[in-house]
Design a protein around this motif. Sequence first.
Motif, PDB file in Angstrom:
ATOM      1  N   ALA A   1       0.833  -1.206   0.000  1.00  0.00           N
ATOM      2  CA  ALA A   1       0.000   0.000   0.000  1.00  0.00           C
ATOM      3  C   ALA A   1       0.866   1.254   0.000  1.00  0.00           C
ATOM      4  O   ALA A   1       0.578   2.235  -0.716  1.00  0.00           O
ATOM      5  N   ALA A   2       1.942   1.243   0.786  1.00  0.00           N
ATOM      6  CA  ALA A   2       2.852   2.392   0.800  1.00  0.00           C
ATOM      7  C   ALA A   2       3.548   2.560  -0.549  1.00  0.00           C
ATOM      8  O   ALA A   2       3.744   3.685  -1.031  1.00  0.00           O
ATOM      9  N   LEU A   3       3.919   1.442  -1.182  1.00  0.00           N
ATOM     10  CA  LEU A   3       4.548   1.511  -2.505  1.00  0.00           C
ATOM     11  C   LEU A   3       3.596   2.125  -3.527  1.00  0.00           C
ATOM     12  O   LEU A   3       3.990   2.965  -4.343  1.00  0.00           O
ATOM     13  N   VAL A   4       2.330   1.711  -3.494  1.00  0.00           N
ATOM     14  CA  VAL A   4       1.365   2.236  -4.458  1.00  0.00           C
ATOM     15  C   VAL A   4       1.062   3.706  -4.173  1.00  0.00           C
ATOM     16  O   VAL A   4       0.870   4.498  -5.101  1.00  0.00           O
ATOM     17  N   LEU A   5       1.031   4.095  -2.905  1.00  0.00           N
ATOM     18  CA  LEU A   5       0.835   5.509  -2.593  1.00  0.00           C
ATOM     19  C   LEU A   5       1.966   6.355  -3.175  1.00  0.00           C
ATOM     20  O   LEU A   5       1.739   7.458  -3.686  1.00  0.00           O
ATOM     21  N   LEU A   6       3.192   5.839  -3.128  1.00  0.00           N
ATOM     22  CA  LEU A   6       4.339   6.552  -3.703  1.00  0.00           C
ATOM     23  C   LEU A   6       4.180   6.756  -5.210  1.00  0.00           C
ATOM     24  O   LEU A   6       4.752   7.687  -5.780  1.00  0.00           O
TER      25      LEU A   6
ATOM     26  N   PHE B   1      -4.925  -0.763   1.321  1.00  0.00           N
ATOM     27  CA  PHE B   1      -4.396  -1.156   0.023  1.00  0.00           C
ATOM     28  C   PHE B   1      -5.293  -0.688  -1.120  1.00  0.00           C
ATOM     29  O   PHE B   1      -4.824  -0.146  -2.111  1.00  0.00           O
ATOM     30  N   GLN B   2      -6.592  -0.863  -0.972  1.00  0.00           N
ATOM     31  CA  GLN B   2      -7.494  -0.471  -2.046  1.00  0.00           C
ATOM     32  C   GLN B   2      -7.619   1.045  -2.172  1.00  0.00           C
ATOM     33  O   GLN B   2      -7.929   1.559  -3.250  1.00  0.00           O
ATOM     34  N   SER B   3      -7.378   1.789  -1.113  1.00  0.00           N
ATOM     35  CA  SER B   3      -7.504   3.249  -1.177  1.00  0.00           C
ATOM     36  C   SER B   3      -6.530   3.868  -2.165  1.00  0.00           C
ATOM     37  O   SER B   3      -6.875   4.812  -2.889  1.00  0.00           O
ATOM     38  N   VAL B   4      -5.322   3.335  -2.231  1.00  0.00           N
ATOM     39  CA  VAL B   4      -4.309   3.945  -3.090  1.00  0.00           C
ATOM     40  C   VAL B   4      -4.573   3.642  -4.567  1.00  0.00           C
ATOM     41  O   VAL B   4      -4.123   4.384  -5.449  1.00  0.00           O
ATOM     42  N   PHE B   5      -5.305   2.582  -4.855  1.00  0.00           N
ATOM     43  CA  PHE B   5      -5.738   2.320  -6.225  1.00  0.00           C
ATOM     44  C   PHE B   5      -6.728   3.389  -6.667  1.00  0.00           C
ATOM     45  O   PHE B   5      -6.677   3.893  -7.793  1.00  0.00           O
TER      46      PHE B   5
END
Length: 445
Positions: free
Chosen positions: A13-18, A102-106
């Motif tokens: 999730a942190a990776l996708v937020l980046l 996790f789904q929030s960053v998508f």
Amino acid sequence: MDTGDTAWVLTSAALVLLMTPGLALFYGGMVRAKSVLNMMMMSFGAMALIGVLWVLYGFSMAFGNDVGGGLLGDPFEYFGLNGLLGADHLVGTLPAMAFVAFQSVFAIIAVALISGAIADRAKFGAWMVFAGVWATIVYFPVAHWVFAFDDVVSATGGWIASRGVIDFAGGTAIHINAGAAGLALALVLGKRRGFGRDPMRPHNLPLVMLGAGLLWFGWFGFNAGSATAANGTAAVAWVNTLAATCAAILGWLLTEKVRDGHATSLGGASGAVAGLVAITPACSALNPVTSIVVGVIAGVLCALAVGLKFKLGFDDSLDVVGVHLVGGLWGTISIGFFATADAPAGVDGLLYGGGGGQLWKQFYAAVIVMVFSFVVTWIIGTVINKTMGFRIDEEDEVTGIDTVVHAESGYDWGTLTAGGGRVIGSPSSPTDARHSSTGSSEVSA
């Protein structure tokens, strides 16, 4: 609860937020110097707004119990994430809140992707209104269609998830969705002043490459994290993501070399994103060799597709259509050809003796999401344009959207002057000619 799975998903999730700040750098480098802050602010604005909406009702709309035909989750079931805080509320082996994160960053990056289609000319306030409305009416329902499997969070889920369509990490919900929306919004706002006539080259190619690198890094969380566990599926998705992306860079650069005589840095960065887009839905269904094939074809297709805006006359500023819509369509449909039952998805495509059934499923899901997103986005954009106005004035566009809208400039030109008062690296200086990149984003016809 499995602590290893939880740690992997929170890290992912942190990776996708980046990826959203990475997208801001990628897009920011591709626009002209007078637009860089506005371009980056559109990504950061989407990150702020969608993060709030996701907590309030977005997650519930995407993952609440279906309220009719697999089209929408109940927006009140988990309103404000009510009932999900307890340690005993699990999604598989995860605490429910890890899945929420996790789904929030998508959701965030799906909205931010659209902004590249309307660079240089959209009011920031209108963009923020659009972002909130689009997420509510388009993204949250489509996320329910694609990601809400029965009994994962709630008892009943979305229609695409329940019909055997494979979209491991969001080729339909993210890339086709955002690409079709970008096309609709570009048509609503119209062309930039001077499109097809004036040079509109990227002002900072190192910024573009840095952004592409951050996107690539974060994308391993995007794809491998979608296994929602630290397991073999995550490992296969990771390797396939690497293979396809590397191959797509080579495909794009080869296309540029044959067509234009030069392989460019902008092409390399764009090829990486094209490969990442294409492998996103397919990374659990292919083996590494077919991932390379899908990646090469994605690089070639997208390199050719970015020129369509000049032939067809629409101004998709940063090639959201050419990369995300075309790449997303190819990646989603390619599963019907190249899927192998040896991969975690366990399905054979046409070329592995599985017949045309899976190909048809992939095709109709891709087309329905594309048409839905385009039509609804066009309506949303038109309403905003006719009420509050979506596009800045022509004079303000010439002056520069950063100065007019944000009262800031990305660069302090006063400290970068040479003899005679010429600004080094400014859009009017000779150094601008060195930023020409044919056959890719921001090149005049």
